[in-house]
Motif scaffolding. Structure first.
Motif, mmCIF file in Angstrom:
data_model
loop_
_atom_site.group_PDB
_atom_site.id
_atom_site.type_symbol
_atom_site.label_atom_id
_atom_site.label_comp_id
_atom_site.label_asym_id
_atom_site.label_seq_id
_atom_site.Cartn_x
_atom_site.Cartn_y
_atom_site.Cartn_z
ATOM 1 N N VAL A 239 -3.924 -5.346 4.719
ATOM 2 C CA VAL A 239 -4.216 -4.295 3.739
ATOM 3 C C VAL A 239 -3.622 -2.969 4.196
ATOM 4 O O VAL A 239 -3.012 -2.239 3.400
ATOM 5 C CB VAL A 239 -5.744 -4.166 3.529
ATOM 6 N N LEU A 240 -3.755 -2.643 5.486
ATOM 7 C CA LEU A 240 -3.195 -1.397 6.013
ATOM 8 C C LEU A 240 -1.672 -1.387 5.864
ATOM 9 O O LEU A 240 -1.086 -0.375 5.443
ATOM 10 C CB LEU A 240 -3.572 -1.228 7.483
ATOM 11 N N ASP A 241 -1.016 -2.498 6.204
ATOM 12 C CA ASP A 241 0.440 -2.576 6.098
ATOM 13 C C ASP A 241 0.909 -2.326 4.676
ATOM 14 O O ASP A 241 1.875 -1.599 4.431
ATOM 15 C CB ASP A 241 0.939 -3.952 6.563
ATOM 16 N N ARG A 242 0.214 -2.924 3.717
ATOM 17 C CA ARG A 242 0.627 -2.776 2.324
ATOM 18 C C ARG A 242 0.239 -1.412 1.764
ATOM 19 O O ARG A 242 0.935 -0.870 0.899
ATOM 20 C CB ARG A 242 0.024 -3.926 1.493
ATOM 21 N N LEU A 243 -0.849 -0.862 2.275
ATOM 22 C CA LEU A 243 -1.232 0.496 1.891
ATOM 23 C C LEU A 243 -0.163 1.486 2.357
ATOM 24 O O LEU A 243 0.182 2.438 1.642
ATOM 25 C CB LEU A 243 -2.589 0.843 2.520
ATOM 26 N N ALA A 244 0.385 1.247 3.559
ATOM 27 C CA ALA A 244 1.429 2.121 4.098
ATOM 28 C C ALA A 244 2.708 2.047 3.274
ATOM 29 O O ALA A 244 3.517 2.981 3.293
ATOM 30 C CB ALA A 244 1.721 1.746 5.550
ATOM 31 N N CYS A 245 2.870 0.942 2.547
ATOM 32 C CA CYS A 245 4.048 0.771 1.673
ATOM 33 C C CYS A 245 3.790 1.305 0.267
ATOM 34 O O CYS A 245 4.629 1.137 -0.631
ATOM 35 C CB CYS A 245 4.445 -0.701 1.607
ATOM 36 N N GLY A 246 2.618 1.915 0.084
ATOM 37 C CA GLY A 246 2.307 2.519 -1.206
ATOM 38 C C GLY A 246 1.607 1.609 -2.184
ATOM 39 O O GLY A 246 1.497 1.934 -3.371
ATOM 40 N N GLY A 247 1.112 0.470 -1.724
ATOM 41 C CA GLY A 247 0.466 -0.473 -2.618
ATOM 42 C C GLY A 247 -0.919 -0.033 -3.071
ATOM 43 O O GLY A 247 -1.706 0.459 -2.268
ATOM 44 N N SER A 248 -1.189 -0.220 -4.352
ATOM 45 C CA SER A 248 -2.535 0.049 -4.877
ATOM 46 C C SER A 248 -3.408 -1.166 -4.599
ATOM 47 O O SER A 248 -2.921 -2.223 -4.184
ATOM 48 C CB SER A 248 -2.465 0.288 -6.381
ATOM 49 N N ASN A 249 -4.719 -1.036 -4.837
ATOM 50 C CA ASN A 249 -5.614 -2.176 -4.638
ATOM 51 C C ASN A 249 -5.179 -3.382 -5.464
ATOM 52 O O ASN A 249 -5.215 -4.521 -4.992
ATOM 53 C CB ASN A 249 -7.052 -1.789 -4.993
ATOM 54 N N LYS A 250 -4.754 -3.142 -6.713
ATOM 55 C CA LYS A 250 -4.342 -4.244 -7.583
ATOM 56 C C LYS A 250 -3.081 -4.917 -7.058
ATOM 57 O O LYS A 250 -2.974 -6.147 -7.060
ATOM 58 C CB LYS A 250 -4.122 -3.732 -9.003
ATOM 59 N N VAL A 251 -2.134 -4.109 -6.586
ATOM 60 C CA VAL A 251 -0.879 -4.660 -6.056
ATOM 61 C C VAL A 251 -1.147 -5.452 -4.778
ATOM 62 O O VAL A 251 -0.620 -6.553 -4.583
ATOM 63 C CB VAL A 251 0.137 -3.533 -5.784
ATOM 64 N N ILE A 252 -1.992 -4.892 -3.908
ATOM 65 C CA ILE A 252 -2.328 -5.573 -2.654
ATOM 66 C C ILE A 252 -3.055 -6.881 -2.949
ATOM 67 O O ILE A 252 -2.790 -7.907 -2.318
ATOM 68 C CB ILE A 252 -3.196 -4.662 -1.766
ATOM 69 N N ALA A 253 -3.969 -6.843 -3.920
ATOM 70 C CA ALA A 253 -4.721 -8.048 -4.293
ATOM 71 C C ALA A 253 -3.784 -9.146 -4.785
ATOM 72 O O ALA A 253 -3.914 -10.312 -4.394
ATOM 73 C CB ALA A 253 -5.742 -7.701 -5.374
ATOM 74 N N ARG A 254 -2.829 -8.765 -5.609
ATOM 75 C CA ARG A 254 -1.876 -9.750 -6.136
ATOM 76 C C ARG A 254 -1.005 -10.311 -5.006
ATOM 77 O O ARG A 254 -0.745 -11.516 -4.951
ATOM 78 C CB ARG A 254 -1.006 -9.103 -7.212
ATOM 79 N N ASP A 255 -0.595 -9.441 -4.098
ATOM 80 C CA ASP A 255 0.274 -9.866 -3.003
ATOM 81 C C ASP A 255 -0.449 -10.822 -2.051
ATOM 82 O O ASP A 255 0.131 -11.789 -1.542
ATOM 83 C CB ASP A 255 0.761 -8.631 -2.239
ATOM 84 N N LEU A 256 -1.742 -10.555 -1.822
ATOM 85 C CA LEU A 256 -2.511 -11.379 -0.884
ATOM 86 C C LEU A 256 -3.279 -12.502 -1.574
ATOM 87 O O LEU A 256 -3.975 -13.278 -0.906
ATOM 88 C CB LEU A 256 -3.489 -10.484 -0.104
ATOM 89 N N ASN A 257 -3.170 -12.536 -2.896
ATOM 90 C CA ASN A 257 -3.841 -13.579 -3.671
ATOM 91 C C ASN A 257 -5.363 -13.537 -3.482
ATOM 92 O O ASN A 257 -6.022 -14.565 -3.304
ATOM 93 C CB ASN A 257 -3.300 -14.964 -3.300
ATOM 94 N N ILE A 258 -5.904 -12.336 -3.537
ATOM 95 C CA ILE A 258 -7.346 -12.135 -3.480
ATOM 96 C C ILE A 258 -7.720 -11.155 -4.582
ATOM 97 O O ILE A 258 -6.847 -10.566 -5.223
ATOM 98 C CB ILE A 258 -7.809 -11.605 -2.101
ATOM 99 N N SER A 259 -9.007 -10.929 -4.809
ATOM 100 C CA SER A 259 -9.437 -10.047 -5.886
ATOM 101 C C SER A 259 -9.367 -8.583 -5.447
ATOM 102 O O SER A 259 -9.469 -8.271 -4.255
ATOM 103 C CB SER A 259 -10.869 -10.372 -6.300
#
Length: 208
Positions: free
Chosen positions: A148-168
């Motif tokens: 989550v931290l890695d993707r947050l550092a890339c500018g990912g929103s909660n929805k984008v991170i959720a989709r990328d990690l296949n979680i809610s």
């Protein structure tokens, strides 16, 4: 005597002692010689500069740097080698080594390193402390929290991170809150800054 003129040599070879001491004295320094980084850490010096031979079979200068850091010895470390290899020089500097000089050590090179240390060492040590502290905190994160931290550092929103990690998105929020608590970060920007200070690989961690 200026504290920056105290030099701690780590040299297992022994046969270089006289040359190192001679150059140090000629440069206006007070040299002390140690046979290993363990001996240096036992002495726990609080002043001066450390100069260590980069000896790959024994872990190299990065190993010496890591041991000094673990012992909270916050002194500038200069690596020396008879045949510096560019890749090792780059790795050492990235790890936090202050400078890398070629052996046999020359008086003018040593004087130049000392001049740099006088102007840059304080900022170097502050940056080093922040990096070590950031890495220590990030090292306590679980795999998902780190993702989550890695993707947050890339500018990912909660929805984008959720989709990328296949979680809610709700699960992302939970991991994000836990990550922030472990990092003692008041807001997301502080967590991202900490990751930048830790100078971690930009590649994301593997998927769970």
């Amino acid at each position: 005597m200026n504290e920056r003129h105290l030099i701690h040599f780590i040299d297992r070879a022994g046969n270089r002692d006289s040359q190192l001491v001679r150059v140090a004295v000629a440069a206006g320094c007070w040299p002390l010689v140690y046979r290993s980084v363990e001996e240096l850490c036992s002495a726990r010096p609080s002043d001066g500069i450390v100069i260590a031979s980069d000896d790959p079979p024994r872990g190299g200068v990065i190993h010496a740097f890591e041991m000094m850091t673990a012992a909270r010895i916050w002194l500038p470390l200069i690596a020396v080698s008879e045949k510096p290899i560019p890749a090792r020089v780059v790795s050492a500097i990235k790890a936090g080594v202050f400078d890398y000089l070629k052996l046999p050590l020359q008086e003018e090179w040593l004087r130049g390193a000392i001049r740099r240390i006088r102007t840059e060492a304080e900022a170097h040590v502050r940056s080093l402390r922040r990096r070590i502290e950031a890495r220590s905190r990030i090292g306590k994160l679980s795999l998902r929290e780190r993702q989550v931290l890695d993707r947050l550092a890339c500018g990912g929103s909660n929805k984008v991170i959720a989709r990328d990690l296949n979680i809610s998105p709700r699960t992302v929020e939970i991991y994000r809150a836990n990550m922030m608590a472990k990092l003692h970060a008041a807001h997301s920007a502080e967590a991202v800054r900490m990751r930048v200070e830790a100078q971690l690989d930009d590649r994301s961690t593997e998927r769970a």
